[in-house]
Design an enzyme around this catalytic site. Sequence first.
Site, PDB file in Angstrom:
ATOM      1  N   GLY A  67       0.814  -1.205   0.000  1.00  0.00           N
ATOM      2  CA  GLY A  67       0.000   0.000   0.000  1.00  0.00           C
ATOM      3  C   GLY A  67       0.847   1.254   0.000  1.00  0.00           C
ATOM      4  O   GLY A  67       0.372   2.348   0.282  1.00  0.00           O
ATOM      5  N   GLU A  91       4.809  -6.867   1.430  1.00  0.00           N
ATOM      6  CA  GLU A  91       4.713  -7.429   0.080  1.00  0.00           C
ATOM      7  C   GLU A  91       4.680  -6.314  -0.958  1.00  0.00           C
ATOM      8  O   GLU A  91       3.677  -6.128  -1.668  1.00  0.00           O
ATOM      9  CB  GLU A  91       3.449  -8.293  -0.033  1.00  0.00           C
ATOM     10  CG  GLU A  91       3.423  -9.477   0.909  1.00  0.00           C
ATOM     11  CD  GLU A  91       2.084 -10.188   0.904  1.00  0.00           C
ATOM     12  OE1 GLU A  91       1.159  -9.726   0.198  1.00  0.00           O
ATOM     13  OE2 GLU A  91       1.948 -11.185   1.619  1.00  0.00           O
ATOM     14  N   PRO A  92       5.743  -5.559  -1.105  1.00  0.00           N
ATOM     15  CA  PRO A  92       5.739  -4.468  -2.077  1.00  0.00           C
ATOM     16  C   PRO A  92       5.827  -4.987  -3.507  1.00  0.00           C
ATOM     17  O   PRO A  92       6.581  -5.914  -3.803  1.00  0.00           O
ATOM     18  CB  PRO A  92       6.998  -3.674  -1.713  1.00  0.00           C
ATOM     19  CG  PRO A  92       7.917  -4.712  -1.129  1.00  0.00           C
ATOM     20  CD  PRO A  92       7.022  -5.676  -0.393  1.00  0.00           C
ATOM     21  N   GLY A  93       5.051  -4.392  -4.371  1.00  0.00           N
ATOM     22  CA  GLY A  93       5.166  -4.648  -5.810  1.00  0.00           C
ATOM     23  C   GLY A  93       5.509  -3.346  -6.490  1.00  0.00           C
ATOM     24  O   GLY A  93       6.612  -3.139  -6.981  1.00  0.00           O
ATOM     25  N   TYR A 135      -7.378   3.607 -14.378  1.00  0.00           N
ATOM     26  CA  TYR A 135      -7.303   4.209 -13.044  1.00  0.00           C
ATOM     27  C   TYR A 135      -7.205   5.732 -13.075  1.00  0.00           C
ATOM     28  O   TYR A 135      -7.003   6.346 -12.027  1.00  0.00           O
ATOM     29  CB  TYR A 135      -6.077   3.680 -12.293  1.00  0.00           C
ATOM     30  CG  TYR A 135      -6.039   2.187 -12.098  1.00  0.00           C
ATOM     31  CD1 TYR A 135      -7.054   1.530 -11.412  1.00  0.00           C
ATOM     32  CD2 TYR A 135      -4.979   1.421 -12.583  1.00  0.00           C
ATOM     33  CE1 TYR A 135      -7.009   0.163 -11.215  1.00  0.00           C
ATOM     34  CE2 TYR A 135      -4.918   0.061 -12.389  1.00  0.00           C
ATOM     35  CZ  TYR A 135      -5.942  -0.571 -11.704  1.00  0.00           C
ATOM     36  OH  TYR A 135      -5.906  -1.927 -11.511  1.00  0.00           O
ATOM     37  N   CYS A 149      -8.369   1.608 -31.457  1.00  0.00           N
ATOM     38  CA  CYS A 149      -9.697   2.045 -31.883  1.00  0.00           C
ATOM     39  C   CYS A 149     -10.625   2.046 -30.663  1.00  0.00           C
ATOM     40  O   CYS A 149     -11.467   1.173 -30.486  1.00  0.00           O
ATOM     41  CB  CYS A 149     -10.229   1.126 -32.979  1.00  0.00           C
ATOM     42  SG  CYS A 149     -11.760   1.722 -33.700  1.00  0.00           S
ATOM     43  N   TYR A 183       2.484  -2.868 -13.249  1.00  0.00           N
ATOM     44  CA  TYR A 183       1.179  -2.995 -13.894  1.00  0.00           C
ATOM     45  C   TYR A 183       1.166  -2.333 -15.267  1.00  0.00           C
ATOM     46  O   TYR A 183       0.159  -1.794 -15.706  1.00  0.00           O
ATOM     47  CB  TYR A 183       0.074  -2.431 -12.992  1.00  0.00           C
ATOM     48  CG  TYR A 183       0.131  -3.034 -11.606  1.00  0.00           C
ATOM     49  CD1 TYR A 183      -0.263  -4.348 -11.408  1.00  0.00           C
ATOM     50  CD2 TYR A 183       0.644  -2.315 -10.532  1.00  0.00           C
ATOM     51  CE1 TYR A 183      -0.164  -4.929 -10.152  1.00  0.00           C
ATOM     52  CE2 TYR A 183       0.744  -2.896  -9.278  1.00  0.00           C
ATOM     53  CZ  TYR A 183       0.341  -4.202  -9.097  1.00  0.00           C
ATOM     54  OH  TYR A 183       0.446  -4.781  -7.862  1.00  0.00           O
TER      55      TYR A 183
END
Length: 427
Positions: free
Chosen positions: A234, A275-277, A318, A344, A372
């Site tokens: 987070g 758990e960092p991504g 987002y 398109c 992402y």
Amino acid sequence: MHIDNQGSATTTGRYQIQGVDVLQIADQFGLPLYVYDADKIIEKISLLRTSFRGVNLKIKYAAKALTNLSILKLMRQQGIDVEVVSVNEGRLALLAGFEPTQIMYTPSGNAWSEIQEAIGMGLQLNVDSLPLLEQIGQTYGSQYPIALRINPSIAEGGNFKIQTGHGDSKFGIPNDYRVQIKGLIEQYNIPVVGLHIHTGSDFKDGNTFLKIADVLFDMAADYPNLRFIDFGSGFKVPYHPGDYATDLADLGAKVSSAFRAFCERYGRELELCFEPGKLLVSESGHLLVGVNVVKENPSRTFVQVDSGLNHLIRPMMYDAYHHIRNVSNPTGPERLYTVVGYICETDTFATDRSLPEVRPGDVLSFENAGAYGFSMASTYNSRVRPAEVLVYDGTPYLIRQRETFEDLLRGQVDVPVLNADVIEQTI
């Protein structure tokens, strides 16, 4: 923490990653292209470790952010574990050299057959629903140690779409069901070795994590054989000049102090896990694109590039901001542009963005594209996905080949009956 500059280091007039000219990388590997800076990933791992000195810290990379095998190998080389949400992510982690015990598997409504497969692979299972907990108890009893994913009903942070700890979220077992959780654990004698929460949102300081800590520390009293407390992630990362990031020094000091006090009450030292991504890979990534057309309309000027939401969906999904650099003309006069893709579909990267003058053939860099970006890419409009490059120790390495038309056909089945000539219909 206030961030003044975005992206990798620059030198006068030339944009570089570890001393390598970005335009040279574009020429060597073609466009569009994902480029990752290994030094930036290592820097973030080091920063996280430094911020949590004095506790038994375990970092687990959230693989869904960027699952390239070479990125996973880099994480393992740096001595961290991995968290996965699917069996195939687990397989990738094993291929990258992780031991099964280093892989946390966190399903969310996954098929029972997949969960059994993950258990068969020896992964650490993180249970996120009461039905799954009961199924585990009925099938495995006391044979398989688990972790529990708790939903703390805390809604704070950034975009609501990435908040996973609020009361209406599908993720985790609501802490309101504490009695029911404990009842199932005792009924089936299920070994619980970890408590886990993942809020999934953009928190700027340690205060929200302290609220989460209160939930987990209180619930830990129900389970005397815990090995770890896992706060998920987070962390806020900066996206634009002047943006803010999670103050890791503040977070580390507050959470570490609270954790040490908890361990004293609990009676022994546990692992403190994150758990960092996005934190580890977001700022390392750059999506390089070429400018196809500069199109003047009465209301605005469009820059049309050789990429789109099929390669970077975050702006459309987002409303995410990605800083854009004109790599080819960094000192040109500033103008307002709306940068759009070639899909398109409404496909906008940035609206009325001030950029150095953009010309057809220029190379633009979308910053913060490591998390992402490629992992959410698609072949929409039958367009292929880009190549990926990792700059490691001053050398760019191809870590994924650009897809081809043949890749689009892979898996499709030719049905012979449809090969006949067109049938003429008569009235």
